[in-house]
Enzyme design. Structure first.
Site, mmCIF file in Angstrom:
data_model
loop_
_atom_site.group_PDB
_atom_site.id
_atom_site.type_symbol
_atom_site.label_atom_id
_atom_site.label_comp_id
_atom_site.label_asym_id
_atom_site.label_seq_id
_atom_site.Cartn_x
_atom_site.Cartn_y
_atom_site.Cartn_z
ATOM 1 N N HIS B 63 0.836 -1.210 0.000
ATOM 2 C CA HIS B 63 0.000 0.000 0.000
ATOM 3 C C HIS B 63 0.869 1.259 0.000
ATOM 4 O O HIS B 63 1.232 1.789 1.037
ATOM 5 C CB HIS B 63 -0.900 -0.025 1.240
ATOM 6 C CG HIS B 63 -2.052 0.925 1.166
ATOM 7 N ND1 HIS B 63 -3.280 0.646 1.691
ATOM 8 C CD2 HIS B 63 -2.165 2.163 0.621
ATOM 9 C CE1 HIS B 63 -4.102 1.656 1.474
ATOM 10 N NE2 HIS B 63 -3.438 2.599 0.828
ATOM 11 N N ASP B 157 -8.501 2.414 -3.744
ATOM 12 C CA ASP B 157 -8.093 2.967 -2.450
ATOM 13 C C ASP B 157 -8.177 4.484 -2.396
ATOM 14 O O ASP B 157 -7.787 5.186 -3.317
ATOM 15 C CB ASP B 157 -6.674 2.561 -2.082
ATOM 16 C CG ASP B 157 -6.323 3.116 -0.714
ATOM 17 O OD1 ASP B 157 -7.014 2.759 0.245
ATOM 18 O OD2 ASP B 157 -5.415 3.957 -0.625
ATOM 19 N N ASP B 310 0.626 2.588 3.679
ATOM 20 C CA ASP B 310 -0.271 3.671 3.237
ATOM 21 C C ASP B 310 0.505 4.983 3.152
ATOM 22 O O ASP B 310 -0.009 6.053 3.483
ATOM 23 C CB ASP B 310 -1.499 3.820 4.154
ATOM 24 C CG ASP B 310 -2.622 4.622 3.482
ATOM 25 O OD1 ASP B 310 -2.482 4.996 2.297
ATOM 26 O OD2 ASP B 310 -3.631 4.878 4.154
#
Ligand SMILES: [Zn+2]
Lengths: 323, 445
Positions: B63, B157, B310
């Site tokens: 991610h 996402d 992330d």
């Protein structure tokens, strides 16, 4: 104390100092010449990112009665609305030489950003930020309540707190900066606060606040509180399903004529009505209640100037001593 | 892989603790681990002193937001993959929310190619599930899977695939090429205008809340859908204790679900939002201490499979503003290992072998990344990292390789430092600083 951002940070002693100073300022406001030289040569900027004529003119009057230079910066329709950032605006005010910035902003926490970044060195007064706080409103409410209590008891209000005062706050608690500031301040001063609202208009986790919570206005009024504060309710909340209709809201949570009639009972003889304004007559409060002799609304406005004078004086003259 | 590997110099890593356990020498030759054990340096390999260092397979991030194409002011494939190498990564999955969106074979091939030319890590593009991330129509998943980028992970996402029918179809469709749908679980109606975790702190701060139920309800729906259609589901950045319970339940039922947690959700809580400093603004938001503890326990027991950064760099003007106007996201590539060491290893919750599992092996398996997340063993591809667990350093965002200055760990002292990263047998990082990219990368087409 360098800034006034929240009533949560105030100790009882600090709050009483502000209220006592406001009493001195009120004495000035009762004179023929309503002016003190205390802040001569100092600059107060009213930085308003939201329309609020009543709060802005209250701060303006307060600053002018202390002889400060006042710059009104209505950020709506200015360079700010063309994309200038809060940071750039703050740095501009710093360059202009602002000693205090009174900020009204739709974003919760915007005054904290001014106070905690290195964008500007001025004292910051929160004049209402989003759904966070409106500390001077709570201070003027406390001032009004303290005077009322002193008058009923036949004592001097100076130096007093609000121990034992029972205050019911009714309405849209979820979106109300006034309610938040009042819960922290009034309880710090010893008052017992009860919030009354439909469950949809109470914040998640409100049960952790230092107050009672009720969905039932009639029950909350049963023991004749010392004050009932009605908050403004926006009719548009109905469209987001916070309540089914304005009629149902008024019936269950409004201070309509029928409910106000209870104030005629002897145990209610010293109960006052507060409202931070602007009122939505016919929704949260009826005209009969708003215009009755129980209503403190106009006193609140007058007291607002005294309280804001006290805040500006304490923040700005303390700074003068320090430098 | 090019022919350059044949001519690559050899490296002998002396005395590394494999997975933090037994010490051994590792010989890296021609892009592979050619020997592991007590080794003599017969062929004149460059010796790297790895005494006191932990050797792990190179990290694989499931991610990452590399921002290119479209927001090169925030990050580029070059700067983001440099940051990745410094963080010990040898592969990253580049999320699809670029401009244009990575929803066609053309865009994913562009990102893939930029990654190869940068040469710091394998850049594995993630394909969008829906056209333009709009949540209305499936993107050309098959074309992206069949492209040179060989996309296997698909995600909108930043936005939840909230339409249940669309989510069902996506889950079904990616079975055709062994793909996985990585869901950003956020019920949009329950989070309209949301600014932070809904709880005691949001109530006081007057910021609109992002309730845990908005994440949990989507995860519950998605695991049931994955069960119904027999598909593979990956849940991005799990952030609540309740989500952990749902994932645990799903796994107990044999549902093919994997879950990810970010480093920041393993440590930070919504108490930090009291500062109104937007460096703490992220989506999903920082939650409570109870959630943090549940996430740590879940990563320790395998309910949560992987750590995903992330990594979300933003230009400073998107953070130097009011909270409500600030962008959501935090950088993470260069701090992930240290945060995991602090929150998981030093607390005794996870061994270094567990770190290898959660930061390399399982992420590679989820993304179907060949040659990554492999054992530290003879004949395996030489994607590996050397970590000094005894090091301490203070995070200075201005000193990082990422363009983003939005690290929530700025000023904090963290344990653990990446000393060296080997990418296909080539040291992209040596002595804790960037070396050279993989030889010949810039010439690649
Ligand atoms: Zn996401």
């Amino acid at each position: 104390m360098k800034h006034l951002l929240s009533t949560r940070d105030l100790t009882a002693a600090e709050a009483i100092q502000i209220l006592d100073t406001a009493e001195e300022m009120a004495a000035v406001n009762d004179r023929e010449v309503k002016k003190l030289p205390a802040l001569r040569g100092r600059t107060v900027v009213n930085l308003f990112f939201e329309d609020s004529t009543r709060t802005r003119i209250s701060f303006e009057a307060a600053a002018k009665r202390l002889s400060a230079d006042v710059i009104n910066f209505a950020a709506k329709g200015s360079s700010v609305s063309k994309g200038e950032s809060l940071k750039d605006t703050a740095q501009t005010l710093e360059a202009i030489g602002a000693d205090a910035v009174v900020i009204r902003h739709p974003a919760s926490g915007a005054p904290h950003r001014l106070a905690t970044t290195d964008w500007i060195d001025a004292a910051v007064v929160n004049a209402g930020d989003g759904t966070h706080e409106h500390p001077t409103q709570a201070l003027l409410d406390a001032f009004t309540l303290r005077r009322h209590r002193a008058q009923v008891a036949g004592i001097d209000s100076v130096g007093a707190d609000l121990a034992g005062t029972r205050v019911v706050i009714v309405g849209d608690i979820l979106h109300s900066r006034v309610a938040r500031s009042n819960v922290w301040l009034l309880t710090t001063l010893g008052a017992k606060v009860t919030l009354v609202a439909p469950p949809t208009l109470l914040p998640y986790g409100v049960e952790q606040w230092p107050c009672d919570v009720s969905y039932d206005l009639d029950a909350a009024l049963a023991d004749a509180p010392d004050a009932v504060m009605m908050l403004r309710v926006q009719a548009e909340r109905m469209n987001a399903s916070y309540f089914p209709s304005t009629a149902e809201y008024s019936r269950l949570w409004g201070l309509g004529d029928e409910r106000f009639a209870r104030f005629a009972a002897p145990e209610f003889k010293d109960t006052v009505i507060l409202h931070p304004g602007p009122m939505v007559r016919g929704l949260e409060i009826s005209s009969a209640a708003a215009d009755s002799e129980r209503s403190q609304v106009l006193r609140q406005v007058a007291n607002g100037v005294s309280v804001r004078m006290a805040v500006l004086y304490l923040l700005m003259s303390a700074k003068e001593f320090a430098s | 892989m090019t022919d350059d590997t044949k001519a690559a110099p050899a490296y002998l890593l002396r005395g590394a603790a494999l997975y933090g356990d037994e010490r051994a020498d590792i010989l890296v030759e021609n892009g592979r681990i050619s020997a592991v054990g007590s080794l003599a340096n017969g062929n004149g390999a460059t010796v790297i002193d790895a005494e006191g260092l932990v050797a792990l397979p190179g990290f694989v991030d499931v991610h990452t937001h590399l921002r290119e194409p479209g927001r090169e002011d925030a990050e580029t494939v070059e700067t983001g993959s440099r940051a990745a190498a410094l963080g010990g990564y040898t592969a990253v999955h580049a999320m699809a929310n670029s401009t244009p969106v990575a929803d066609t074979a053309g865009v994913v091939e562009q990102v893939h190619s930029l990654g190869r030319r940068a040469g710091w890590v394998d850049v594995r593009p993630v394909g969008a599930v829906t056209v333009g991330l709009a949540g209305e129509q499936l993107a050309e998943l098959g074309a992206m899977a069949g492209s040179a980028a060989r996309v296997r992970m698909f995600s909108d996402d930043g936005i939840c695939v909230h339409d249940p029918v669309l989510m069902r179809r996506a889950l079904e469709y990616v079975k055709a090429f062994d793909g996985v749908v990585a869901q950003h679980a956020q019920e949009p109606r329950l989070t309209a205008g949301a600014q932070m975790n809904e709880g005691a702190v949001s109530a006081v701060l007057g910021l609109p809340g992002w309730p845990a139920v908005a994440e949990e309800s989507i995860i519950a729906r998605d695991v049931l859908l994955a069960q119904h259609v027999g598909s593979r589901l990956h849940v991005c950045h799990v952030s609540t204790a309740g989500s952990v319970e749902i994932v645990r339940w799903a796994k107990s039922r044999g549902i093919d679900v994997t879950a990810e947690v970010t480093p920041h959700h393993l440590w930070l809580t919504d108490e930090l939002v009291r500062s109104y400093d937007p460096v703490y603004k992220v989506n999903p938001p920082l939650r409570t201490q109870e959630d943090v503890e549940a996430l740590r326990a879940a990563l320790a027991d395998g309910t949560i499979d992987v750590v995903g950064t992330d990594h979300a760099p933003h230009p400073s003007e998107h953070k130097e503003c009011e909270w409500a106007q600030a962008a959501m996201g935090m950088t993470g590539l260069e701090t992930a290992l240290s945060v995991v060491q602090h929150t998981m290893v030093e607390t005794g919750l996870l061994t270094w072998r567990g770190v290898a599992r959660a930061m390399s092996e399982v992420p590679a398996r989820i993304g179907r990344v060949a040659d990554q997340g492999r054992p530290l063993a003879q004949g395996e591809p030489a994607n590996l990292v050397l970590v000094d667990p005894a090091a301490r350093w203070t995070v200075d965002p201005a000193a990082q390789a990422t363009k983003g200055r939005n690290s929530p760990f700025a000023g904090r002292e963290l344990p653990g430092r990446v000393v060296a990263t080997f990418f296909r047998g080539h040291p992209t990082v040596r002595d804790g600083v960037l070396n050279e990219p993989y030889p010949g990368s810039a010439e690649e087409r």
